[in-house]
Design a protein around this motif. Structure first.
Motif, PDB file in Angstrom:
ATOM      1  N   THR A   1       0.643  -2.270  -7.520  1.00  9.18           N
ATOM      2  CA  THR A   1       0.730  -1.108  -6.626  1.00  9.18           C
ATOM      3  C   THR A   1       0.898   0.177  -7.427  1.00  9.18           C
ATOM      4  OG1 THR A   1       1.802  -2.541  -5.006  1.00  9.18           O
ATOM      5  CG2 THR A   1       1.915  -0.186  -4.612  1.00  9.18           C
ATOM      6  N   ARG A   2       1.682   0.094  -8.500  1.00 10.17           N
ATOM      7  CA  ARG A   2       1.861   1.281  -9.338  1.00 10.17           C
ATOM      8  C   ARG A   2       0.544   1.713  -9.956  1.00 10.17           C
ATOM      9  NH1 ARG A   2       5.819   1.610 -14.668  1.00 10.17           N
ATOM     10  NH2 ARG A   2       5.372   3.802 -15.209  1.00 10.17           N
ATOM     11  N   ARG A   3      -0.225   0.736 -10.429  1.00 11.11           N
ATOM     12  CA  ARG A   3      -1.513   1.061 -11.030  1.00 11.11           C
ATOM     13  C   ARG A   3      -2.478   1.601  -9.970  1.00 11.11           C
ATOM     14  NH1 ARG A   3      -4.284  -0.193 -15.630  1.00 11.11           N
ATOM     15  NH2 ARG A   3      -6.553  -0.365 -15.458  1.00 11.11           N
ATOM     16  N   ALA A   4      -2.437   0.988  -8.785  1.00  9.73           N
ATOM     17  CA  ALA A   4      -3.350   1.424  -7.722  1.00  9.73           C
ATOM     18  C   ALA A   4      -2.999   2.819  -7.210  1.00  9.73           C
ATOM     19  CB  ALA A   4      -3.327   0.417  -6.573  1.00  9.73           C
ATOM     20  N   LEU A   5      -1.705   3.151  -7.202  1.00  9.94           N
ATOM     21  CA  LEU A   5      -1.268   4.437  -6.660  1.00  9.94           C
ATOM     22  C   LEU A   5      -1.204   5.540  -7.716  1.00  9.94           C
ATOM     23  CD1 LEU A   5       1.566   3.358  -4.200  1.00  9.94           C
ATOM     24  CD2 LEU A   5      -0.789   3.967  -3.668  1.00  9.94           C
ATOM     25  N   ARG A   6      -1.489   5.198  -8.960  1.00 11.98           N
ATOM     26  CA  ARG A   6      -1.454   6.229  -9.992  1.00 11.98           C
ATOM     27  C   ARG A   6      -2.445   7.360  -9.701  1.00 11.98           C
ATOM     28  NH1 ARG A   6      -1.965   3.711 -15.655  1.00 11.98           N
ATOM     29  NH2 ARG A   6       0.025   2.846 -14.935  1.00 11.98           N
ATOM     30  N   PRO A   7      -3.686   7.053  -9.277  1.00 15.88           N
ATOM     31  CA  PRO A   7      -4.590   8.163  -8.915  1.00 15.88           C
ATOM     32  C   PRO A   7      -4.061   8.993  -7.749  1.00 15.88           C
ATOM     33  CG  PRO A   7      -5.826   6.132  -9.248  1.00 15.88           C
ATOM     34  CD  PRO A   7      -4.385   5.759  -9.247  1.00 15.88           C
ATOM     35  N   VAL A   8      -3.358   8.348  -6.819  1.00 17.08           N
ATOM     36  CA  VAL A   8      -2.786   9.105  -5.692  1.00 17.08           C
ATOM     37  C   VAL A   8      -1.741  10.086  -6.202  1.00 17.08           C
ATOM     38  CG1 VAL A   8      -1.523   8.905  -3.523  1.00 17.08           C
ATOM     39  CG2 VAL A   8      -3.245   7.204  -4.110  1.00 17.08           C
ATOM     40  N   GLU A   9      -0.931   9.651  -7.154  1.00 13.98           N
ATOM     41  CA  GLU A   9       0.067  10.552  -7.734  1.00 13.98           C
ATOM     42  C   GLU A   9      -0.618  11.705  -8.469  1.00 13.98           C
ATOM     43  OE1 GLU A   9       3.553  12.342  -8.876  1.00 13.98           O
ATOM     44  OE2 GLU A   9       3.129  10.860  -7.315  1.00 13.98           O
ATOM     45  N   ASP A  10      -1.729  11.409  -9.170  1.00  9.71           N
ATOM     46  CA  ASP A  10      -2.464  12.484  -9.835  1.00  9.71           C
ATOM     47  C   ASP A  10      -3.011  13.483  -8.810  1.00  9.71           C
ATOM     48  OD1 ASP A  10      -1.949  11.209 -12.194  1.00  9.71           O
ATOM     49  OD2 ASP A  10      -3.885  10.177 -12.277  1.00  9.71           O
ATOM     50  N   ILE A  11      -3.518  12.956  -7.686  1.00 12.46           N
ATOM     51  CA  ILE A  11      -4.016  13.841  -6.623  1.00 12.46           C
ATOM     52  C   ILE A  11      -2.879  14.686  -6.070  1.00 12.46           C
ATOM     53  CG2 ILE A  11      -5.013  13.872  -4.308  1.00 12.46           C
ATOM     54  CD1 ILE A  11      -6.545  11.338  -5.048  1.00 12.46           C
ATOM     55  N   ARG A  12      -1.733  14.063  -5.835  1.00 13.11           N
ATOM     56  CA  ARG A  12      -0.585  14.813  -5.299  1.00 13.11           C
ATOM     57  C   ARG A  12      -0.135  15.904  -6.255  1.00 13.11           C
ATOM     58  NH1 ARG A  12       4.181  16.003  -5.924  1.00 13.11           N
ATOM     59  NH2 ARG A  12       4.191  14.880  -7.904  1.00 13.11           N
ATOM     60  N   ARG A  13      -0.090  15.558  -7.541  1.00 18.88           N
ATOM     61  CA  ARG A  13       0.355  16.532  -8.536  1.00 18.88           C
ATOM     62  C   ARG A  13      -0.617  17.722  -8.605  1.00 18.88           C
ATOM     63  NH1 ARG A  13       0.122  13.400 -12.464  1.00 18.88           N
ATOM     64  NH2 ARG A  13       2.183  12.456 -12.177  1.00 18.88           N
TER      65      ARG A  13
END
Length: 491
Positions: free
Chosen positions: A220-232
């Motif tokens: 999940t962390r790997r899958a959500l890493r792009p989401v965190e990049d988008i949020r940032r």
């Protein structure tokens, strides 16, 4: 628990735990059933061995019951009396009676004596004797072939108490007495096996759940890493107000990639909208500045020299301000998503009414209305907005025409077409899209009083779009322009 990773890990762990518990219970039940069936088979074999001896009239005290500890045996008669038990059997339950002390059977009735055989020499008697006695076998009992009855119980053999699986088999001796043999097989092996498997499952369950939780957390962390990049990146865009920046799009092609692509498309549309708004405000300010400055100048001159006040010029500037303010207000309402009305309108009558009110135009407008059938030119919408579209098209045609302006109304393609044609200079093909933008005037040298603010066609196109129609422009033969407004029929 606000973290998606934590919720995903917890959810996966709970689901896997429930699945493992359900699978473990099912496996234990199947294992227990199989081992119980094996014990029942062993008990049945022991019971049939003893029943076979009873069918051969083996005395009760000479019955061979095998290993008494592994297979305790209890024999009862038709009245439930215990007639025989295996050696060292001290207590028993689950066989219908808990007595383990054999009781003597009731006295059997005396058999009648057989008649004496006739002497040899008589042929008939010899034949009768041969018929009656030749080949005759001594009497014997039988063992029931029916499915035995099974049940669980306990037995104490030589001081050791244990659980057993009992099988009950019926047998009949040569005297016709029906006996029931209860033989047991120990369940200790089944209990040990089930306990071992249960202990192994309970020991492995926490390890499996920890592995599932850890793997789910990492995935999940790997899958959500792009989401965190988008949020940032979105946070940085919000802080900097720089709408030209875009969020990173992962190359995975999954839902996160589609989210990033949609986000960038939204940012592009937002940037375009903000740019249009800024240009609109700038152009509106520029357009309002001229009439306001002119009106102020005239009023200041009139205040200082009343005899020099240009009342007609002041009124004209005021009218320009009023028209421009009305156009801007209408555009603001359209941008806010104002829905058109649902009134049924007859476009032929609406065009005639608009043309009849234009008494001050320098060119007379020719109107041609084609009515294929009653109600064939009706549309649904806002009367005021559609009248504004027709008026803007007539203003544009009258402003550019040399000598003639014509309006045609006809039904076409499931709707109604209003075509406005003039014999002016026409619209260059490269500019036929740009003329519908706000504050656009193709002839920049034209005076603003004569050329307008460049909002008429933009308003006409937006109103047509809000009504489900379209507004296009094309050439009108060798000279001039032809604007066509298509609106759908009544809904």
């Amino acid at each position: 628990m606000r973290s998606v990773r934590a919720r995903a890990a917890l959810g996966a762990t709970v689901v896997v735990a429930l699945a493992l518990v359900a699978a473990g219970l099912a496996a234990l039940l199947v294992l227990r059933a199989n081992l119980t069936d094996q014990a029942g088979l062993q008990a049945e074999v022991a019971a049939r061995e003893t029943a076979g001896q009873l069918a051969l009239d083996v005395p009760y005290d000479r019955l061979e019951t095998g290993d008494e500890e592994d297979h305790p045996v209890q024999v009862t008669d038709e009245d439930g009396r215990v007639v025989a038990v295996s050696k060292d059997l001290e207590a028993i339950s689950g066989t219908g009676t808990d007595r383990v002390t054999p009781q003597p059977p009731p006295a059997a009735p005396e058999k009648p004596e057989k008649p004496e055989k006739p002497e040899k020499g008589d042929d008939d008697d010899d034949r009768d004797d041969d018929d009656d006695g030749a080949g005759a076998e001594p009497g014997r009992g039988e063992v029931s072939t029916d499915e035995p009855d099974f049940g669980n119980g306990t037995a104490t053999v030589d001081g050791d108490r244990a659980d057993y699986r009992f099988a009950s088999v019926e047998a009949t001796d040569s005297a016709g007495l029906t006996l029931t043999v209860h033989a047991g097989a120990p369940l200790a092996a089944e209990q040990r096996a089930v306990a071992s498997v249960r202990a192994a499952m309970l020991a492995a369950l926490p390890v499996v759940l920890l592995v599932v939780a850890g793997v789910t957390w990492l995935v999940t962390r790997r899958a959500l890493r792009p989401v965190e990049d988008i949020r940032r990146e979105m946070a940085a865009i919000t802080a900097s107000e720089d709408l030209s920046r875009r969020v990173p799009e992962p190359a995975s092609g999954d839902e996160v990639a589609r989210l990033a692509r949609t986000t960038n498309e939204t940012l592009t549309a937002l940037e375009s909208s903000v740019d249009r708004q800024r240009r609109f405000v700038a152009d509106a300010s520029h357009e309002l500045r001229s009439p306001i400055a002119s009106l102020r100048t005239q009023l200041e001159v009139g205040a200082a020299h009343p005899e020099l006040l240009d009342v007609e010029g002041a009124v004209a500037d005021t009218v320009r301000l009023q028209v421009l303010a009305a156009d801007l207000l209408l555009l603001a309402r359209l941008d806010a998503g104002e829905r058109p009305g649902n009134a049924r309108l007859e476009l032929g009558a609406l065009v005639r009414e608009e043309v009849s009110q234009r008494t001050g135009d320098r060119i007379e407008v020719a109107v041609v209305v084609s009515e294929p059938e009653p109600g064939g030119l009706e549309v649904t919408g806002s009367r005021g907005q559609l009248a504004r579209v027709i008026g803007n098209l007539l203003d544009n045609a009258e402003r550019h025409a040399v000598s003639s302006v014509a309006v045609e109304v006809r039904g076409a393609r499931g709707g109604v077409v209003v075509a406005v044609t003039d014999d002016g200079a026409g619209v260059p093909e490269a500019e036929r899209t740009r003329i519908f933008e706000r504050f656009v005037r193709l002839d920049d040298a034209r005076a603003r009083d004569d050329g307008g603010a460049g909002l008429g066609l933009a308003i006409a196109r937006d109103v047509a779009t809000r009504h489900g129609g379209r507004l296009t422009v094309a050439g009108a033969g060798e000279r001039g322009a032809r604007f066509e407004l298509w609106l759908p029929g009544p809904r």
